[in-house]
Scaffold this active site. Structure first.
Site, PDB file in Angstrom:
ATOM      1  N   HIS A 140      36.330  27.111  45.946  1.00  0.00           N
ATOM      2  CA  HIS A 140      36.412  28.504  45.491  1.00  0.00           C
ATOM      3  C   HIS A 140      35.991  29.465  46.600  1.00  0.00           C
ATOM      4  CE1 HIS A 140      36.137  31.763  42.450  1.00  0.00           C
ATOM      5  NE2 HIS A 140      35.203  32.217  43.268  1.00  0.00           N
ATOM      6  N   GLU A 141      34.825  29.212  47.179  1.00  0.00           N
ATOM      7  CA  GLU A 141      34.314  30.122  48.202  1.00  0.00           C
ATOM      8  C   GLU A 141      35.134  30.047  49.484  1.00  0.00           C
ATOM      9  OE1 GLU A 141      32.388  32.341  47.328  1.00  0.00           O
ATOM     10  OE2 GLU A 141      31.736  31.461  45.435  1.00  0.00           O
ATOM     11  N   HIS A 143      37.861  32.666  49.404  1.00  0.00           N
ATOM     12  CA  HIS A 143      37.366  33.988  49.812  1.00  0.00           C
ATOM     13  C   HIS A 143      37.144  34.046  51.323  1.00  0.00           C
ATOM     14  CE1 HIS A 143      36.955  35.239  45.730  1.00  0.00           C
ATOM     15  NE2 HIS A 143      35.954  34.429  45.439  1.00  0.00           N
TER      16      HIS A 143
END
Length: 418
Positions: free
Chosen positions: A18-19, A22
């Site tokens: 997920h990170e 980003h």
């Protein structure tokens, strides 16, 4: 110990993916990524590489990518403040020493008259007790030194707010998107190992001592008729069985090209919504490379729809907050899944990944969806929302989310130990 390792690996994978979404878009669009963190709270491990601090933190409740400009900058220098400066070989400022200037005797100390580290990258001021005015060019990668801790400056073109609406929206959306990608990848792996469900109603396995075994079902039987109704899809078979708890059903199966009549009475299984019927069979699987990708996308869509449906029931009151699970509940569920085998653990990981992606896209403050909402409003209005007001909204939202996490965790503990 197996469960602990499995939980750590699963949690780390979900948060990292997920990170990383980003992080990757932020880097590609020229944003300064200050920190890439797995977990919250005190640092367990940290290292700095290529401008970014990478950390693993104590509390396994998520993670974050801290991009310059998303939060107020750490150091704010005012006119009249005394600072020390050191220079690179080109005469540009490469260190701005805010405190403990005595530990940097070679630094040139000035009283600041004007400083611009966003656009012009200049510092103007006077040497202490002198009248001569100096003007210095600041290197784009200069660092603040405060209490012997270095922090790289962030010119405006490296900040989140300097990027286009599209770039900011993509950076926020990339995290949840990577969770959906991970889910698809895991289902692709499962499909290649186990196979994909067949397209007819062919029985894969029969559970011991189940109604199906008692009725005479065998692996590779193909159900073609129930109560005189032709059956060609597994979903239709499931729907009829689940709607008939404790009711005898006349079925016809195809076995070795022969039609065999069977009568089975589905057992009653209690669910939070209603009692359903089950007979104790699974759908057969087959190896099909062509169907692997479509099957993985269909499974991701199916689980996404199920999660969204349950979220809708939570909003309408059909589900209560007591039914939510936090880290403790997820750990307990992981413990139960690990005992059933690695394939089920992979499926569980895929389900949690798509769940994480959906939750983060909800238009709630402090979540990616809430921040995307503000970016969308900016696109409609043609100008951004006041950053201070947006910051307050996200702060309050984060506090409420932490409160919800505490309540959910307490409920998990009560279910396990009380």
């Amino acid at each position: 110990m197996t469960t602990v390792i499995a939980f750590i690996l699963m949690f780390g994978l979900l948060v990292f993916v997920h990170e990383f979404g980003h992080y990757y878009v932020a880097k590609r669009t020229g944003m300064l990524v200050r920190e890439f963190a797995i977990g919250f709270g005190p640092k367990v491990f940290s290292t700095v590489k290529n401008e970014t601090l990478y950390t693993i933190r104590l509390l396994p409740m998520g993670g974050y990518v801290r991009v310059a400009g998303e939060d107020p900058e750490i150091i704010d220098i005012k006119p009249g403040q005394h600072i020390g400066l050191t220079f690179n070989d080109d005469g540009e400022v490469n260190q701005i020493i805010v405190n403990n200037k005595a530990k940097h005797p070679d630094a040139f100390v000035i009283e600041v008259e004007h400083i611009d580290l966003d656009h012009a990258l200049t510092i103007q001021g006077y040497e202490i007790n002198e009248e001569e005015k100096y003007s210095f060019r600041v290197n784009k990668k200069a660092t603040f030194i405060m209490d012997e801790k270095a922090t790289q400056i962030a010119p405006y073109d490296r900040q989140f707010a300097s990027k286009t609406v599209g770039q900011r929206g993509l950076q926020l959306f990339a995290g949840p998107l990577m969770n959906f990608v991970l889910t698809v990848v895991i289902f692709v792996i499962l499909a290649n190992i186990q196979g994909v469900p067949v397209e007819d109603v062919r029985i894969g396995s029969v559970v011991d001592n189940s109604p199906a075994q008692e009725a005479g079902f065998q692996p590779d039987d193909t159900v073609i008729e129930i109560e005189g109704q032709s059956i060609s899809k597994w979903e239709d078979f499931q729907e009829i069985v689940e709607a008939s708890p404790n009711e005898p059903l006349e079925m016809i199966v195809l076995r070795d090209n022969q039609q065999v009549p069977l009568e089975v009475t589905p057992a009653t299984v209690e669910t939070p919504e209603e009692d359903i019927g089950q007979v104790g069979v699974t759908l057969a699987l087959e190896k099909s490379f062509v169907r692997t990708i479509p099957y993985s996308l269909e499974e991701t869509y199916r689980w996404s729809t199920l999660i969204l449906t349950n979220l809708g029931k939570l909003v309408t009151g059909q589900f209560s907050i007591d039914m939510l699970s936090g880290p403790v509940g997820i750990y307990d569920a992981t413990d139960q899944v690990v005992k059933t085998g690695f394939m089920n653990f992979l499926t569980w990981t895929a389900v949690l990944s798509v769940n994480l992606g959906i939750i983060n896209l909800l238009p709630l403050p402090a979540l990616d969806g809430g921040r995307l909402l503000f970016v969308g409003l900016e696109a409609v209005r043609g100008k951004p929302i006041d950053p201070q007001k947006e910051g307050v909204v996200h702060f309050v939202g984060f506090a409420l989310l932490m409160l919800l996490m505490i309540v959910v965790t307490w409920n998990d503990i009560q279910r396990l130990f009380l």
